[in-house]
Scaffold this motif. Structure first.
Motif, PDB file in Angstrom:
ATOM      1  N   ASN A  41       0.828  -1.206   0.000  1.00  0.00           N
ATOM      2  CA  ASN A  41       0.000   0.000   0.000  1.00  0.00           C
ATOM      3  C   ASN A  41       0.862   1.255   0.000  1.00  0.00           C
ATOM      4  OD1 ASN A  41      -2.406  -1.419  -0.043  1.00  0.00           O
ATOM      5  ND2 ASN A  41      -2.604  -1.455   2.203  1.00  0.00           N
ATOM      6  N   ILE A  42       1.990   1.188   0.733  1.00  0.00           N
ATOM      7  CA  ILE A  42       2.911   2.329   0.725  1.00  0.00           C
ATOM      8  C   ILE A  42       3.467   2.551  -0.675  1.00  0.00           C
ATOM      9  CG2 ILE A  42       5.129   3.172   1.604  1.00  0.00           C
ATOM     10  CD1 ILE A  42       4.506   1.748   4.217  1.00  0.00           C
ATOM     11  N   LEU A  43       3.818   1.449  -1.367  1.00  0.00           N
ATOM     12  CA  LEU A  43       4.361   1.570  -2.716  1.00  0.00           C
ATOM     13  C   LEU A  43       3.303   2.029  -3.706  1.00  0.00           C
ATOM     14  CD1 LEU A  43       6.593  -1.636  -2.809  1.00  0.00           C
ATOM     15  CD2 LEU A  43       7.359   0.735  -2.691  1.00  0.00           C
ATOM     16  N   ASP A  44       2.036   1.761  -3.413  1.00  0.00           N
ATOM     17  CA  ASP A  44       0.974   2.267  -4.282  1.00  0.00           C
ATOM     18  C   ASP A  44       0.904   3.786  -4.249  1.00  0.00           C
ATOM     19  OD1 ASP A  44       0.109  -0.150  -5.296  1.00  0.00           O
ATOM     20  OD2 ASP A  44      -1.287  -0.508  -3.641  1.00  0.00           O
ATOM     21  N   GLU A  45       1.250   4.351  -3.101  1.00  0.00           N
ATOM     22  CA  GLU A  45       1.133   5.795  -2.929  1.00  0.00           C
ATOM     23  C   GLU A  45       2.444   6.532  -3.131  1.00  0.00           C
ATOM     24  OE1 GLU A  45      -0.370   6.271   0.965  1.00  0.00           O
ATOM     25  OE2 GLU A  45      -2.283   5.233   0.578  1.00  0.00           O
ATOM     26  N   ASN A  46       3.588   5.831  -3.170  1.00  0.00           N
ATOM     27  CA  ASN A  46       4.891   6.488  -3.270  1.00  0.00           C
ATOM     28  C   ASN A  46       5.726   5.815  -4.360  1.00  0.00           C
ATOM     29  OD1 ASN A  46       4.971   8.315  -0.633  1.00  0.00           O
ATOM     30  ND2 ASN A  46       4.169   6.301  -0.038  1.00  0.00           N
ATOM     31  N   ASP A  47       6.746   6.567  -4.807  1.00  0.00           N
ATOM     32  CA  ASP A  47       7.683   6.072  -5.812  1.00  0.00           C
ATOM     33  C   ASP A  47       9.100   6.197  -5.247  1.00  0.00           C
ATOM     34  OD1 ASP A  47       9.054   5.243  -7.983  1.00  0.00           O
ATOM     35  OD2 ASP A  47       8.393   6.832  -9.338  1.00  0.00           O
ATOM     36  N   PHE A  48       9.750   5.052  -5.021  1.00  0.00           N
ATOM     37  CA  PHE A  48      11.105   5.030  -4.447  1.00  0.00           C
ATOM     38  C   PHE A  48      12.128   4.578  -5.484  1.00  0.00           C
ATOM     39  CE2 PHE A  48       8.441   3.862  -0.612  1.00  0.00           C
ATOM     40  CZ  PHE A  48       8.430   5.150  -0.096  1.00  0.00           C
ATOM     41  N   SER A  49      11.890   4.935  -6.742  1.00  0.00           N
ATOM     42  CA  SER A  49      12.810   4.537  -7.802  1.00  0.00           C
ATOM     43  C   SER A  49      14.087   5.356  -7.837  1.00  0.00           C
ATOM     44  CB  SER A  49      12.113   4.622  -9.162  1.00  0.00           C
ATOM     45  OG  SER A  49      11.654   5.947  -9.403  1.00  0.00           O
ATOM     46  N   THR A  50      14.129   6.462  -7.098  1.00  0.00           N
ATOM     47  CA  THR A  50      15.366   7.249  -7.014  1.00  0.00           C
ATOM     48  C   THR A  50      16.336   6.556  -6.057  1.00  0.00           C
ATOM     49  OG1 THR A  50      14.402   8.581  -5.240  1.00  0.00           O
ATOM     50  CG2 THR A  50      14.191   9.413  -7.507  1.00  0.00           C
ATOM     51  N   PRO A  51      17.643   6.769  -6.219  1.00  0.00           N
ATOM     52  CA  PRO A  51      18.616   6.112  -5.343  1.00  0.00           C
ATOM     53  C   PRO A  51      18.391   6.477  -3.889  1.00  0.00           C
ATOM     54  CG  PRO A  51      19.709   7.022  -7.262  1.00  0.00           C
ATOM     55  CD  PRO A  51      18.291   7.522  -7.305  1.00  0.00           C
ATOM     56  N   PRO A  52      18.626   5.562  -2.972  1.00  0.00           N
ATOM     57  CA  PRO A  52      18.356   5.844  -1.556  1.00  0.00           C
ATOM     58  C   PRO A  52      19.272   6.880  -0.949  1.00  0.00           C
ATOM     59  CG  PRO A  52      19.415   3.705  -1.817  1.00  0.00           C
ATOM     60  CD  PRO A  52      19.080   4.179  -3.191  1.00  0.00           C
ATOM     61  N   TRP A  53      20.416   7.176  -1.552  1.00  0.00           N
ATOM     62  CA  TRP A  53      21.337   8.145  -0.969  1.00  0.00           C
ATOM     63  C   TRP A  53      21.063   9.575  -1.416  1.00  0.00           C
ATOM     64  CZ3 TRP A  53      22.877   4.595  -4.704  1.00  0.00           C
ATOM     65  CH2 TRP A  53      23.180   5.120  -5.967  1.00  0.00           C
ATOM     66  N   ARG A  54      20.116   9.783  -2.312  1.00  0.00           N
ATOM     67  CA  ARG A  54      19.850  11.135  -2.803  1.00  0.00           C
ATOM     68  C   ARG A  54      19.342  12.046  -1.692  1.00  0.00           C
ATOM     69  NH1 ARG A  54      19.177  11.293  -8.466  1.00  0.00           N
ATOM     70  NH2 ARG A  54      21.031  10.252  -9.287  1.00  0.00           N
ATOM     71  N   ALA A  55      18.524  11.514  -0.805  1.00  0.00           N
ATOM     72  CA  ALA A  55      17.934  12.364   0.239  1.00  0.00           C
ATOM     73  C   ALA A  55      18.970  12.826   1.250  1.00  0.00           C
ATOM     74  CB  ALA A  55      16.799  11.621   0.937  1.00  0.00           C
ATOM     75  N   LYS A  56      19.880  11.936   1.635  1.00  0.00           N
ATOM     76  CA  LYS A  56      20.867  12.287   2.667  1.00  0.00           C
ATOM     77  C   LYS A  56      22.245  12.574   2.090  1.00  0.00           C
ATOM     78  CE  LYS A  56      21.693   7.361   3.553  1.00  0.00           C
ATOM     79  NZ  LYS A  56      21.734   6.317   4.596  1.00  0.00           N
TER      80      LYS A  56
END
Length: 404
Positions: free
Chosen positions: A33-48
């Motif tokens: 359900n979380i993946l239905d509402e969000n897109d995490f296709s960007t690299p995980p290190w971009r945010a930090k």
């Protein structure tokens, strides 16, 4: 009037059931359900603004040779990295949640590819052979099934008993080494199925290491390498390379047992053996890889061809010696027939003439250093040929299989 309380009770019951069902969602349903509402296709290190490390593990299911220096590998490659955006609450840290197939593209994945491969494909029978699961702390594991073919460096001195040095490199294409690092699992990163190797291949040694200093493009990307040393067994080559040439050499030796005056039979047999040996050597040349230096199979073919040619050369010598002996007997008999009955005074003169004719025939043989008769030469050739080939067998197999 009674319809309103009944309807109210029914609606309340539906709300309670719906609330209980909503509160009883499984972890798999919550994550998807979380993946239905969000897109995490960007690299995980971009945010930090950090970097990630991908830990790899490989399981070989089949390894086989397609050509002399080409090997096909079938394996499962498992990649593990951390993505805290996918973390969830769980009572156990070992709970595994499988990501639904429809959400694969919404989760970031390393863009790994096998470097320096000749051909690669990912099986899709009956669906794409891929798995992706997440642990409660956000650790993501991606499993892929690969079939790749590599050209391996062949140690050709002992060919076809040599060794194959194969290097399987996995590299990222679009991420620099400073932000994405590939590394192998510290312990037990390389696995082999019990029946992964063919009968003519055996694993000698293997090792996993990083190859970050191996620059193949303008962008220096991270790289992880598996080094395999495969030992080729000679048993499969016995029927294809060695036994046919042994039979040809034995056939050439059997020609010694044909009578010397059967010129057509012996010539045909020895010539057939020479042609067969040359044909087999040409076939081996197509099988052998390009290499610098003398290989074991080349030594074998050259010596076998030498033995077969020596059989033809021996028959030529024996036939020539037989003709000289025949001419010697004919000339001696003709001298005796033409001469009249000798008197007591002519006996010394007759003996002198006969000895002179025989000495004329034997003079070329003495000049060549040949003092054996044709039958004696034939017998010696049979023995020397057999002893020489057996000695070569012992020397060849002892040197190339035991001492190398």
């Amino acid at each position: 009037m009674m319809d309103y309380p009944v309807r109210a009770i029914g609606l309340l019951t539906i709300c309670v059931i719906d609330t209980s069902l909503g509160g009883g969602q499984t972890k798999w349903e919550k994550l998807n359900n979380i993946l239905d509402e969000n897109d995490f296709s960007t690299p995980p290190w971009r945010a930090k603004r950090g970097k990630s490390t991908v830990t790899m593990e490989i399981f070989f299911s089949q390894i086989r040779r397609t050509e002399v220096n080409k090997v096909e590998f079938m394996f499962n490659l498992y990649q593990t990295w951390s993505d805290t955006r996918l973390s969830f609450d769980s009572k156990s840290s070992n709970d595994i949640v499988e990501i639904s197939r429809r959400h694969w593209d919404k989760v970031w994945q390393p863009d790994l590819y096998p470097d320096s491969d000749l051909s690669s494909n990912r099986p899709d029978v009956s669906k794409v052979n891929k798995l992706m699961w997440v642990l409660p702390n956000g650790t993501v594991t991606l499993g892929l099934r690969w079939t790749t073919e590599f050209s391996c460096r062949l140690q050709t001195v002992q060919f076809p008993v040599g060794k194959l040095n194969c290097k399987i490199k996995f590299r990222t294409f679009s991420y620099r080494n400073e932000i994405l690092k590939l590394q192998w699992k510290k312990k037990n990163a390389i696995h082999f199925a019990p029946s992964s190797f063919e009968n003519d291949l055996k694993i000698a040694k293997y090792r996993g290491k990083s190859c970050t200093q191996d620059k193949v493009s303008l962008v220096r990307t991270s790289c992880a390498e598996v080094g395999l040393t495969l030992k080729m067994d000679y048993s499969s080559s016995l029927l294809r390379l060695y036994l046919p040439s042994v039979f040809v050499v034995i056939m050439a030796w059997l020609s010694f047992w044909v009578r010397r005056d059967y010129v057509a039979a012996r010539t045909s047999l020895t010539t057939l053996c020479v042609v067969s040996m040359i044909t087999e050597k040409m076939g081996v040349n197509f099988l052998m890889p390009e290499a610098v230096g003398v290989m074991a199979v080349e030594v074998w073919m050259f010596v076998c061809l030498s033995f077969v040619c020596s059989a033809l050369f021996e028959f030529i010598c024996v036939h020539t010696l037989t003709e000289l002996e025949r001419k010697s007997k004919v000339s001696g008999n003709s001298n005796v027939t033409k001469a009249d009955a000798p008197s007591d005074e002519e006996v010394p003169h007759f003996n002198k003439t006969t000895n002179a004719s025989v000495s004329v025939v034997r003079t070329p043989l003495r000049r060549c250093g040949t003092f054996l008769k044709s039958g004696q030469l034939e017998t010696c050739a049979k023995i020397i040929y057999a002893i020489g080939f057996v000695s070569f067998q012992i020397t060849y197999w002892a040197y190339f299989l035991l001492f190398n």
